[in-house]
Design a protein around this motif. Structure first.
Motif, PDB file in Angstrom:
ATOM      1  N   HIS A  81       0.871  -1.202   0.000  1.00 16.57           N
ATOM      2  CA  HIS A  81       0.000   0.000   0.000  1.00 16.57           C
ATOM      3  C   HIS A  81       0.896   1.236   0.000  1.00 16.57           C
ATOM      4  N   HIS A  83       1.259   5.407  -1.956  1.00 14.69           N
ATOM      5  CA  HIS A  83       0.763   6.447  -2.871  1.00 14.69           C
ATOM      6  C   HIS A  83       2.021   7.026  -3.525  1.00 14.69           C
ATOM      7  N   TYR A 103      -6.225  15.731  10.818  1.00 14.93           N
ATOM      8  CA  TYR A 103      -5.952  15.417   9.414  1.00 14.93           C
ATOM      9  C   TYR A 103      -7.148  15.786   8.518  1.00 14.93           C
ATOM     10  N   ILE A 113      -4.875  16.203   1.051  1.00 16.50           N
ATOM     11  CA  ILE A 113      -4.900  15.522  -0.247  1.00 16.50           C
ATOM     12  C   ILE A 113      -5.127  16.536  -1.373  1.00 16.50           C
ATOM     13  N   HIS A 186     -10.514   9.273  -3.897  1.00 17.25           N
ATOM     14  CA  HIS A 186      -9.594   9.573  -2.780  1.00 17.25           C
ATOM     15  C   HIS A 186     -10.093  10.793  -2.010  1.00 17.25           C
ATOM     16  N   PHE A 223     -11.462   5.833  -0.532  1.00 15.20           N
ATOM     17  CA  PHE A 223     -11.217   6.331   0.826  1.00 15.20           C
ATOM     18  C   PHE A 223     -12.577   6.455   1.510  1.00 15.20           C
ATOM     19  N   HIS A 251      -9.784   1.875   1.721  1.00 14.10           N
ATOM     20  CA  HIS A 251      -9.255   2.556   2.905  1.00 14.10           C
ATOM     21  C   HIS A 251     -10.424   2.583   3.889  1.00 14.10           C
ATOM     22  N   GLU A 254     -10.422   4.320   9.087  1.00 14.57           N
ATOM     23  CA  GLU A 254      -9.137   4.867   9.537  1.00 14.57           C
ATOM     24  C   GLU A 254      -9.351   5.754  10.771  1.00 14.57           C
ATOM     25  N   HIS A 274      -5.887   0.225   6.727  1.00 14.29           N
ATOM     26  CA  HIS A 274      -5.954   1.137   7.895  1.00 14.29           C
ATOM     27  C   HIS A 274      -6.590   0.440   9.092  1.00 14.29           C
ATOM     28  N   ASP A 325       2.101   2.743   3.409  1.00 10.96           N
ATOM     29  CA  ASP A 325       1.183   3.846   3.077  1.00 10.96           C
ATOM     30  C   ASP A 325       1.966   5.072   2.624  1.00 10.96           C
ATOM     31  N   ASN A 327       3.078   8.282   1.517  1.00 10.66           N
ATOM     32  CA  ASN A 327       2.350   9.371   0.849  1.00 10.66           C
ATOM     33  C   ASN A 327       2.814  10.689   1.448  1.00 10.66           C
ATOM     34  N   PRO A 328       2.509  11.826   0.795  1.00  7.39           N
ATOM     35  CA  PRO A 328       3.066  13.094   1.280  1.00  7.39           C
ATOM     36  C   PRO A 328       2.349  13.676   2.501  1.00  7.39           C
ATOM     37  N   GLY A 329       1.240  13.044   2.933  1.00  9.37           N
ATOM     38  CA  GLY A 329       0.487  13.608   4.050  1.00  9.37           C
ATOM     39  C   GLY A 329       0.588  12.777   5.309  1.00  9.37           C
ATOM     40  N   SER A 330      -0.132  11.648   5.325  1.00 10.75           N
ATOM     41  CA  SER A 330      -0.241  10.893   6.574  1.00 10.75           C
ATOM     42  C   SER A 330       0.964  10.000   6.846  1.00 10.75           C
TER      43      SER A 330
HETATM   44  O1  NIG Z   1      -3.863   6.277   3.147  1.00 11.21           O
HETATM   45  N1  NIG Z   1      -6.298   8.220   3.972  1.00 11.21           N
HETATM   46  C1  NIG Z   1      -6.266   8.560   2.805  1.00 11.21           C
HETATM   47  N2  NIG Z   1      -5.237   8.569   1.987  1.00 11.21           N
HETATM   48  C2  NIG Z   1      -3.879   8.461   2.371  1.00 11.21           C
HETATM   49  C3  NIG Z   1      -3.269   9.782   2.679  1.00 11.21           C
HETATM   50  C4  NIG Z   1      -3.063  10.583   1.485  1.00 11.21           C
HETATM   51  C5  NIG Z   1      -2.560  11.963   1.759  1.00 11.21           C
HETATM   52  O2  NIG Z   1      -2.695  12.497   2.878  1.00 11.21           O
HETATM   53  O3  NIG Z   1      -2.029  12.522   0.788  1.00 11.21           O
HETATM   54  C6  NIG Z   1      -3.696   7.440   3.455  1.00 11.21           C
HETATM   55  O4  NIG Z   1      -3.409   7.770   4.617  1.00 11.21           O
END
Ligand code: NIG
Ligand code: FE
Length: 421
Positions: A81, A83, A103, A113, A186, A223, A251, A254, A274, A325, A327-330
């Motif tokens: 998993h 991104h 978040y 996102i 998403h 998501f 997803h 979460e 998640h 997981d 990805n640029p955020g979580s």
């Molecule tokens: O799996 N939860 C949703 N999507 C991603 C985070 C993507 C993002 O924050 O860019 C995840 O945590």
């Protein structure tokens, strides 16, 4: 028959053999570990796994012999998993996050996102490619030989297609094999805020059929979360995806327990990911249907949330896999070894269970259980050699990269901790 490659003198060889199905319950902890072992490889596939000196009759003039000097060898790790392909980064939200802004609130204010959606739209194919390639090199150096990757930072056909095309190009050019997932669901794009129905109509009637027709994705993901896609919306989207021939991921649960795990079981998703807030009934439904719980401990760590209850899931006979997981955020980290260490420290999984979760169970989570995830005759020679004496050591000594070298389909791709392909 003479071999292309023989790895000899393996101190401990974890084969993960005998796993036609995802491992559950006690099977996750009961591993075959051979001592003083060897692996013989021909044409990128495993020809023989054994102990002692039996390999000698397989040595030919052109056989490369690699002495493992007593190190630990496992199947190549699988990150099921990620991104992977996206534009930009989100360190501008970091202070907000550490000051406790949730978040989902950042997303609802048009950040999160949606901010990466902007950066991804504005990036060229080449920029996306170079950034993702850097991440893939990091993953490879950490022992990952196969990864799943999702779109989901376009939320319209052109950018979603661009992301997936970049990923296909990387799959062709980079040693890591990629499995592709369409994640058009998403987030609700800014232009459709408050009008989910209109976006879902375009998603289902235009985007999903087109991506399938172009052969860009094998899986479809949603998501499913309070304030993003509801259980009813997710059910509708994934049911349509199934009709179109996609395999399903979700997803789920979460942040809020809205019934994502139950939906995954109802639809027969291959994995639900998640699950930090999943209900006990949802987990039981997943166990009944053999749905893999793909847990993402790096995300919980980074969001400062309690991890999903991996221990309980294993005790309930839910097959468990772990992944980054990335990805640029979580979870802005590609480090699957750190995730494994969190699997022990925060999820209370045993080191053996964790290794199962990132090899054979992760292979099943991307529907590749018959090709990878274990070191058995006929499977790909995807092999991780760790500078460690045993599996426990990998999890106990945390925060470092234990890899010494990596083979992808019998080819040396990492040596002395560095990519050499
Ligand atoms: O799996 N939860 C949703 N999507 C991603 C985070 C993507 C993002 O924050 O860019 C995840 O945590
Ligand atoms: Fe994710």
């Amino acid at each position: 028959m003479k071999m292309d490659l023989i790895i000899k003198n393996i101190g401990k060889l974890v084969t993960m053999s005998g796993s036609f199905f995802p491992r559950v319950g006690k099977q996750m902890n009961e591993l075959e570990i051979l001592e003083n072992a060897y692996i013989a490889v021909v044409e990128g596939k495993i020809f023989q796994v054994g102990v002692g000196e039996n390999y000698k009759e397989l040595v030919g003039e052109n056989t490369v012999i690699d002495d493992a000097h007593g190190l630990l060898v496992t199947p190549g790790l699988i990150d099921s998993h990620t991104h992977l392909v996206h534009g930009g980064s989100r360190e501008n939200e970091f202070s907000k996050k550490i000051n406790g802004v949730p978040y989902i609130e950042i997303l609802q204010e048009g950040g999160g996102i949606l901010s990466t959606v902007n950066s991804t739209k504005n990036a060229t194919q080449e920029e996306l490619y170079n950034k993702a390639k850097k991440s893939l090199d990091r993953m490879l150096e950490l022992g990952v030989t196969t990864a799943e990757e999702k779109s989901g930072y376009g939320l319209e056909l052109e950018t979603e297609t661009k992301q997936l095309e970049v990923a296909h190009k990387l799959d062709r050019n980079h040693p890591i094999d990629l499995v592709h997932t369409f994640l058009g669901a998403h987030a609700i794009p800014k232009e459709y805020k408050g009008n989910n129905e209109a976006y879902i109509k375009i998603l289902v009637e235009e985007m999903m059929p087109k991506i399938k027709e172009l052969g860009l994705a094998e899986f479809c993901d949603v998501f499913c979360e309070e304030g993003v896609f509801s259980v009813e919306e997710s059910d509708y989207i994934l049911s349509k995806a199934k009709e179109l021939g996609y395999k399903l991921k979700i997803h789920a649960d979460e942040i809020v327990p809205i019934g994502g795990a139950e939906l995954a079981a109802k639809l027969g998703c291959i994995s639900a990911d998640h699950l930090m807030a999943a209900s006990e009934q949802g987990l039981k439904d997943m166990a009944d249907k053999g749905i893999i719980a793909n847990i993402l401990p790096g995300t919980s760590f980074n969001l400062n949330k309690k991890s999903a209850d991996g221990r309980k899931m294993i005790d309930l006979n839910v097959p468990v896999s772990l992944s980054s997981d990335y990805n640029p955020g979580s979870c802005p980290s590609e480090n699957l070894q750190f995730v494994m260490q969190l699997g022990c420290l925060n999820l209370k999984m045993t080191p053996n269970e964790v290794l199962t979760a990132v090899t054979i169970n992760a292979a099943h989570a991307i529907d590749r259980g018959s090709e990878i995830g274990s070191l058995e005759v006929g499977k790909k020679a995807d092999i991780a050699i760790f500078d460690a004496p045993n599996v426990e050591y990998l999890m106990y000594h945390f925060g470092i990269n234990h890899i010494d070298r990596v083979y992808k389909e019998g080819r040396l791709v990492v040596n002395n901790k560095q990519v050499v392909y």
